[in-house]
Motif scaffolding. Structure first.
Motif, mmCIF file in Angstrom:
data_model
loop_
_atom_site.group_PDB
_atom_site.id
_atom_site.type_symbol
_atom_site.label_atom_id
_atom_site.label_comp_id
_atom_site.label_asym_id
_atom_site.label_seq_id
_atom_site.Cartn_x
_atom_site.Cartn_y
_atom_site.Cartn_z
ATOM 1 N N LEU A 78 -4.391 8.694 8.023
ATOM 2 C CA LEU A 78 -4.894 8.918 6.670
ATOM 3 C C LEU A 78 -5.127 10.398 6.400
ATOM 4 C CD1 LEU A 78 -5.805 7.537 4.065
ATOM 5 C CD2 LEU A 78 -8.077 7.274 5.067
ATOM 6 N N THR A 79 -5.479 11.148 7.426
ATOM 7 C CA THR A 79 -5.736 12.585 7.245
ATOM 8 C C THR A 79 -4.469 13.344 6.874
ATOM 9 O OG1 THR A 79 -5.421 12.966 9.620
ATOM 10 C CG2 THR A 79 -7.672 12.543 8.857
ATOM 11 N N GLU A 80 -3.315 12.763 7.123
ATOM 12 C CA GLU A 80 -2.040 13.423 6.826
ATOM 13 C C GLU A 80 -1.416 12.931 5.524
ATOM 14 O OE1 GLU A 80 0.584 13.274 10.199
ATOM 15 O OE2 GLU A 80 -1.099 13.358 11.619
ATOM 16 N N HIS A 95 5.512 4.460 -1.465
ATOM 17 C CA HIS A 95 5.176 5.869 -1.637
ATOM 18 C C HIS A 95 4.754 6.458 -0.288
ATOM 19 C CE1 HIS A 95 5.103 4.175 -5.663
ATOM 20 N NE2 HIS A 95 5.270 5.409 -6.128
ATOM 21 N N ARG A 96 5.765 6.778 0.512
ATOM 22 C CA ARG A 96 5.519 7.284 1.859
ATOM 23 C C ARG A 96 4.822 8.641 1.789
ATOM 24 N NH1 ARG A 96 5.609 2.780 4.726
ATOM 25 N NH2 ARG A 96 7.566 1.616 4.499
ATOM 26 N N GLY A 97 3.875 8.833 2.687
ATOM 27 C CA GLY A 97 3.148 10.081 2.753
ATOM 28 C C GLY A 97 2.006 10.195 1.760
ATOM 29 N N SER A 98 1.673 9.084 1.069
ATOM 30 C CA SER A 98 0.640 9.130 0.035
ATOM 31 C C SER A 98 -0.346 7.981 0.192
ATOM 32 C CB SER A 98 1.289 9.047 -1.357
ATOM 33 O OG SER A 98 2.247 10.057 -1.541
ATOM 34 N N TYR A 99 -1.464 8.090 -0.517
ATOM 35 C CA TYR A 99 -2.405 6.979 -0.580
ATOM 36 C C TYR A 99 -3.065 6.937 -1.951
ATOM 37 C CZ TYR A 99 -6.557 10.043 -0.059
ATOM 38 O OH TYR A 99 -7.543 10.985 -0.247
ATOM 39 N N ILE A 150 -8.900 2.195 0.020
ATOM 40 C CA ILE A 150 -7.766 3.105 0.170
ATOM 41 C C ILE A 150 -6.532 2.267 0.477
ATOM 42 C CG2 ILE A 150 -6.726 4.847 1.662
ATOM 43 C CD1 ILE A 150 -9.503 6.069 1.994
ATOM 44 N N VAL A 151 -5.473 2.468 -0.305
ATOM 45 C CA VAL A 151 -4.196 1.794 -0.068
ATOM 46 C C VAL A 151 -3.222 2.838 0.460
ATOM 47 C CG1 VAL A 151 -2.323 0.437 -1.052
ATOM 48 C CG2 VAL A 151 -4.649 0.176 -1.953
ATOM 49 N N LYS A 152 -2.813 2.665 1.712
ATOM 50 C CA LYS A 152 -1.912 3.629 2.332
ATOM 51 C C LYS A 152 -0.464 3.318 1.939
ATOM 52 C CE LYS A 152 -2.829 4.755 6.632
ATOM 53 N NZ LYS A 152 -3.077 4.650 8.099
#
Length: 741
Positions: A78-80, A95-99, A150-152
């Protein structure tokens, strides 16, 4: 295997076609920006109306569960990940790389998913659909109006009704945040961040949540307490409390982690319980011995110790009180039995051409118990409960549809693996076809469970099953039709040991069920090193072509299927027509024309060329048995014996000591067991009753084979007298002492 596959039934195919249209329509809009056509208020009102409609009814209903195109879970910390908003979403895209950071603005609703309307920090709203979730999520305070999540790597989908929604299939892709979490915007917090809260403050909140049966919230509070610099003594108390909450939520792996350390009475007792529920019965008993020695006054522990000892004995000996198991299965809903798995004289080994298989490790005889396995997961459909729903699971990618509880089973397995990651290696090691699973096992301190891998493993390894095989057996005896039909079941489960057994129509083992226990027995004498096989699907007596096993990716090459391929179509057509003539001969008059029946049987026999000892003649056995029973009603025991033996011979059995004319003093012996069908118990009992009249010394021997066959078919022998004794239920009009009942 024996699940209710409805993929080729016209009335269900419309659902598959409709889902394919929805997917095509959605894919046509892939990459388009989100354009809301409804106001916030309209979306909220529509959802509230949906909740009002979703009320229990008195009639059994069927809900559709659509399997989306497979996608992997998020394996990025999640930090990335970068925070985005609803307006940044595009359709049919992961949506890769987002949350997304969202807050529920409605109470949740549960259908095939747990759903709620959620808003982002800009007050834009849309529906969030959480699949494979624990149903208590909507009831125990974890997800309610005001919950922040939070939706990763969110996936925006176009739903079947034309609205938009964020769909989450993997449990590790959703994070629910407590009201004090630093990641929650100040405007969404229900109270100011308690930076000075002590470990004791958090522990008290955890205790309050526990006493309100909000066990997941209690776990979160206890975790906060452990992070608030407690003393060593306080930390141990908090860990013990958290372990108890973890036991309540079936997180046995994590409970064991909390229970490491000083062996207090509470710690030992809870450790023994966690080990028990992980089916580590020997270790549970070891802990109980220490507990009994150090704290002999703990009466609850003594009762639990007795239970663990009983499970360990079952695990080691395979001795079960089967009649008691039947009573438990009849009483419990769902019929999940508190029993252990027994692995008998079998082991998993590599095969020459079918991957892995199950092989005998020593010689066994027909009727011997190979193993008795408790289900890894089991979803029960109670036909007597009008409020229980059936699920139509639709996979548009594989063109497969099943009716029953398979969707519930997948959710159960995902939850079990997520709660107890120690089970992951043994489950994901089961056959899953060409599906490629990721290699990352944990992220952000949470296990990764690939829902689509679980779905594929389940589709290829689950078994449909009755409440009990005896119940199914009794039902088959009551059928009016002479031809047996493969039964389809709405209940289903996964049994990992049984999943290693490869298919063969001409099998050498038989599976049966008592609740969530599968009993597998040898159906013939097997030398050491023999591969154990049973059918994934059953052949019919009128089969004209090899079984379609494309679901598992292979074609059966057993001797029966190869013989069907080699038999001229003319012979197959003639065989089918003659069986129709037999039905007419049995039903044409009040007293069937036995001479005509015998003539037709002889003509069917002529359509076969290979010896029965090599290839069973499946079109012959049931009319032969019917004729044998008919002759017993006419008090013609010699003819009854002739056609009962003909039944066995047509199925590949080699029987000595019963050929007419009978030779006094020669015992009745099965030299070779053949193709097993349920009705062979009736065949052996018909022989037993006929021998009672003409050869009493063989009566008990024939009944002995009836008992063995019954044990193979239903898994146990304890109910044999109830079914076939002189004071039995006799649903088939069984003959007693040579006379018609």
């Amino acid at each position: 295997m024996n699940t209710h596959d409805v993929s080729s039934i016209p009335k269900y195919m419309q659902y598959l076609d409709r889902q394919k249209q929805v997917l095509r329509r959605a894919q046509a809009r892939k990459g388009q920006r989100l354009q809301m056509s409804k106001s916030r208020q309209e979306i909220l009102i529509q959802f509230m109306f949906r909740q009002l409609r979703n009320t229990p009814t008195q009639e059994t209903s069927i809900r559709s569960s659509f399997v989306p195109p497979a996608y992997p879970p998020c394996v990025t910390s999640l930090t990335e990940l970068k925070k985005i908003t609803i307006q940044d979403l595009v359709l049919e895209t992961h949506h890769r790389g987002s949350y997304l950071l969202l807050r529920a603005v409605t109470s949740p609703d549960s259908m095939t998913a747990v759903m709620a309307i959620a808003e982002d920090e800009n007050s834009d709203v849309l529906m969030v659909q959480l699949y494979q979730q624990d149903r208590d999520l909507a009831r125990d305070g974890r997800l309610q109006e005001g919950t922040v999540m939070i939706v990763k790597e969110p996936y925006l989908k176009l739903m079947s009704d034309g609205d938009y929604g964020v769909r989450v299939d993997h449990l590790s892709d959703i994070h629910l945040l407590l009201g004090d979490d630093y990641r929650i915007p100040v405007s969404w917090r229900r109270r100011l961040l308690a930076t000075d809260a002590s470990a004791d403050d958090w522990k008290i909140q955890g205790n309050d949540a526990f006493n309100d049966s909000c066990f997941h919230l209690a776990i979160e509070y206890y975790t906060k307490a452990l992070g608030a610099s407690p003393t060593e003594e306080e930390a141990r108390t908090i860990q013990l409390n958290r372990a108890l909450a973890l036991l309540k939520t079936h997180q046995f792996d994590a409970a064991l982690d909390d229970l490491r350390g000083p062996e207090s009475e509470k710690a030992l007792f809870r450790q023994s319980q966690a080990l028990y529920h992980l089916q580590r019965f020997r270790e549970s008993c070891d802990v109980h011995r220490i507990l009994a020695q150090e704290y002999p006054g703990n009466t609850a522990a003594r009762a639990e110790f007795s239970r663990a000892i009983a499970r360990l004995a079952e695990q080691n000996t395979g001795q079960y009180p089967f009649k008691q198991l039947l009573k438990e299965a009849a009483r419990r809903r769902p019929p999940r039995l508190d029993r252990a798995t027994f692995l008998g004289p079998v082991a998993v080994q590599a095969t020459e051409s079918c991957g892995r298989g199950l092989f005998t490790t020593k010689a066994v005889q027909a009727g011997d118990l190979l193993f008795c396995e408790k289900a890894f997961a089991y979803a029960f459909y109670d036909a007597d409960n009008p409020q229980q729903e059936l699920s139509l699971t639709i996979n548009a990618e594989t063109n497969e549809m099943t009716l029953g509880t398979q969707a519930e089973l997948i959710a159960q397995i995902v939850q079990k693996l997520y709660r107890n990651p120690s089970f992951l290696p043994s489950f994901t090691d089961l056959y899953h076809g060409s599906y490629q699973a990721g290699e990352v096992s944990t992220i952000d301190g949470r296990p990764i469970v690939d829902t689509f891998l679980v779905g594929r493993v389940t589709a290829l390894n689950c078994f449909g099953c009755p409440l009990t095989s005896r119940e199914s057996y009794m039902r088959s005896l009551r059928q009016e039709e002479a031809e047996a039909k493969e039964e389809k079941f709405n209940s289903c489960g996964v049994w990992p040991v049984a999943s290693h057994i490869n298919h063969c129509c001409y099998s050498n083992a038989r599976r049966s069920f008592i609740g969530d226990m599968m009993v597998v027995r040898a159906s013939e004498d097997l030398p050491p090193g023999t591969e154990v096989r049973f059918p994934y699907k059953a052949l019919s007596e009128t089969q004209t072509q090899p079984l379609d096993l494309q679901h598992w990716g292979f074609q059966c090459r057993c001797v029966i299927c190869r013989d069907l391929e080699r038999t001229p179509k003319g012979d197959l057509t003639r065989r089918k027509r003659l069986r129709a003539d037999l039905k007419g001969a049995y039903k044409a008059r009040r007293k069937p024309d036995t001479a005509k029946i015998e003539s037709i049987l002889a003509m069917i026999n002529e359509t076969y060329t290979r010896p029965t000892v090599e290839v069973p003649r499946l079109s012959l056995w049931d009319p032969c048995l019917a004729l044998s029973l008919l002759y017993m009603t006419q008090n013609q025991p010699l003819k009854a014996i002739k056609y009962a033996l003909g039944t066995l011979e047509s199925l590949g059995y080699v029987v000595e000591g019963a050929c007419l004319p009978l030779t006094p003093g020669v015992p009745l012996v099965v030299k070779k067991w053949g193709y097993l069908v349920d009705s062979l118990v009736r065949c052996w009992m018909c022989l037993s009753n006929a021998f009672h009249v003409v050869a009493p010394e063989l009566e008990a021997q024939a009944e002995g084979y009836a008992r063995t066959t019954y044990r193979i078919c239903v898994g146990e022998e304890e109910t044999f007298n109830q079914t076939y004794g002189k004071h039995s239920e006799r649903p088939d009009g069984l003959l007693v002492s040579g006379l018609a009942v």
